[in-house]
Design an enzyme around this catalytic site. Structure first.
Site, mmCIF file in Angstrom:
data_model
loop_
_atom_site.group_PDB
_atom_site.id
_atom_site.type_symbol
_atom_site.label_atom_id
_atom_site.label_comp_id
_atom_site.label_asym_id
_atom_site.label_seq_id
_atom_site.Cartn_x
_atom_site.Cartn_y
_atom_site.Cartn_z
ATOM 1 N N ASP A 56 0.841 -1.195 0.000
ATOM 2 C CA ASP A 56 0.000 0.000 0.000
ATOM 3 C C ASP A 56 0.874 1.242 0.000
ATOM 4 O O ASP A 56 2.013 1.215 0.484
ATOM 5 C CB ASP A 56 -0.921 0.032 1.240
ATOM 6 C CG ASP A 56 -1.813 -1.186 1.333
ATOM 7 O OD1 ASP A 56 -2.595 -1.408 0.402
ATOM 8 O OD2 ASP A 56 -1.708 -1.916 2.335
ATOM 9 N N ASP A 58 0.484 4.744 1.599
ATOM 10 C CA ASP A 58 -0.306 5.574 2.506
ATOM 11 C C ASP A 58 0.272 6.984 2.578
ATOM 12 O O ASP A 58 1.488 7.195 2.429
ATOM 13 C CB ASP A 58 -0.335 4.959 3.902
ATOM 14 C CG ASP A 58 -1.042 3.606 3.923
ATOM 15 O OD1 ASP A 58 -1.871 3.374 3.021
ATOM 16 O OD2 ASP A 58 -0.760 2.798 4.829
ATOM 17 N N ASP A 145 4.222 3.217 15.889
ATOM 18 C CA ASP A 145 4.640 2.085 16.713
ATOM 19 C C ASP A 145 6.146 1.848 16.731
ATOM 20 O O ASP A 145 6.774 1.827 17.787
ATOM 21 C CB ASP A 145 3.893 0.821 16.285
ATOM 22 C CG ASP A 145 3.913 0.596 14.774
ATOM 23 O OD1 ASP A 145 4.644 1.308 14.053
ATOM 24 O OD2 ASP A 145 3.190 -0.315 14.303
#
Length: 425
Positions: A56, A58, A145
């Site tokens: 992906d 993003d 994260d």
């Protein structure tokens, strides 16, 4: 406290606009033309710097979701915990997220109808329930994260922006938590699973402090949404590194709180099944959609003999793997896939019977399973030739729960009425 980022200019890094999805570039440029900050963010930057093709692309931006929607007619705003803008180009989705900041104590918001957690407990102090607090790129980087997931690519200057030391960890092939891992793992326990899956997929090492925190807080994973957890399992199984990931999960006993059957059964039969799945995934890297949830689920249930244990035939209760919910339709399709394997090993049936078999809606999944687990390329080639010769099956239309198309009643031909002769006279 403001942190001065490390900025790597275009001549000093390998990321090129040529490697970015053209539709993602369109979104980036339009946001910039509207005077918003717009960066390629997260895993796509990480993978491009590693020479991998991202799944992906993003985008992070200073524009709020409603502002993004005004710029794109093909945009939909989704999400409750996170409000995201999805810009659609046919079947492709470019996800656009507004920069967010880390929540301060007391800002946590729970969903309607859910009791607020006790602030005196670890869960109440650390578990994030809602996060639509917008912030700066720096704040957004520090709320992510892992350091290697917090890199930004600036389309305006073609430079890499690093607030958290991600480039250093990318070079050293380390998965490291941003901030205190004891706190970050309790904020979102699924990060434990993702750290191990990420290290397995990239062949990286987990930083020792983070690994120790995972071992310490492994029981916290039981607080994560079961539906979210099973989706994470499917992602791991589909990634091409499932054997490595599940071995690591079993090593830190992270399977036990939610799927104790897998923790107990972790051994040669499971590892062999997952190794075959990974080999298939690498062979057909461009077509991962052939790996349906039913096929993936079978890779862990079948070698351990768990199919009838978690959902006996005729059982009315919803099937579960530990506390993780399984779709009844996936379990039933898995049964049909396994039942069809005997017929795929037998090529003595008539040509008509073989053509009838390939027209069954479950056939393609059954053949994928055969390719993964049977280890007989000659028979696989035979059935693929039968499939090619039979042509595409008729439209799937509406299927029954077990996956078979419903019985279609043949339309009766209407008899033409004979006209009576017209008598003149």
């Amino acid at each position: 406290m403001t942190v001065t980022p490390r900025v790597i200019p275009r001549p000093e890094h390998s990321l090129s606009r040529r490697d970015i999805d053209p539709d993602a570039l369109k979104v980036l440029y339009r946001l910039r033309q509207a005077e918003h900050i717009a960066y390629l963010v997260g895993g796509s930057v990480r993978d491009l710097l590693l020479g991998r093709r991202p799944k992906d692309f993003d985008i992070g931006t200073s524009a709020h979701p409603a502002q993004v929607k005004k710029l794109f007619r093909n945009c939909w705003i989704i999400g409750r915990r996170f409000r995201l803008a999805h810009v659609k180009f046919g079947p492709k989705i470019i996800e656009v997220a507004t920069f967010r900041r880390q929540l301060a104590p007391g800002e946590e918001v729970v969903a309607e109808g859910v009791p607020a957690p006790d602030p005196s407990t670890a869960e109440g102090r650390h578990l994030i329930h809602h996060d639509n607090t917008f912030g700066t790129p720096e704040e957004d980087a520090f709320r992510r994260d892992f350091t290697i997931n917090a890199l930004f690519y600036d389309i305006a200057t073609f430079s890499i922006i690093d607030y958290v030391g991600g480039l250093h960890d990318l070079r050293d092939r380390i998965v490291r938590s941003i901030g205190d891992p004891d706190v970050r793992l309790r904020e979102d326990p699924v990060r434990m699973l993702r750290a191990i899956a990420l290290a397995a997929r990239l062949d990286f090492t987990i930083e020792p402090t983070l690994l120790a925190s995972i071992r310490t807080h492994r029981q916290e994973i039981a607080k994560a949404s079961p539906a979210r957890m099973i989706e994470e399992y499917y992602k791991i199984l589909r990634a091409g590194s499932a054997e490595h990931a599940f071995r690591a999960l079993a090593d830190v006993e992270l399977l036990e709180p939610t799927s104790p059957e897998l923790q107990k059964g972790a051994g040669p039969a499971l590892w062999q099944s997952l190794a075959r799945l990974d080999a298939y995934r690498r062979t057909f890297e461009s077509t991962p959609d052939t790996l349906t949830n039913a096929v993936l689920l079978g890779a862990v249930l079948a070698p351990l003999g768990l199919l009838d244990k978690i959902h006996p035939r005729g059982a009315e209760a919803a099937p579960k793997l530990g506390v993780l919910p399984l779709a009844r339709r996936d379990v039933e399709r898995l049964r049909q896939i396994i039942q069809m394997q005997r017929r795929l090993h037998d090529v003595t049936a008539s040509a008509r019977a073989q053509r009838g078999l390939v027209h069954r809606s479950i056939f393609r999944e059954a053949l994928t399973w055969f390719d993964i687990h049977a280890g007989n390329p000659d028979l696989s080639a035979h059935w693929k030739s039968v499939l090619d010769g039979a042509g595409q099956p008729e439209g799937t239309g509406e299927e029954s729960e077990g996956g078979e198309p419903p019985f279609k009643r043949r339309r009766r031909r209407r008899r033409r009425r004979r006209r009576r002769p017209v008598l003149l006279g």
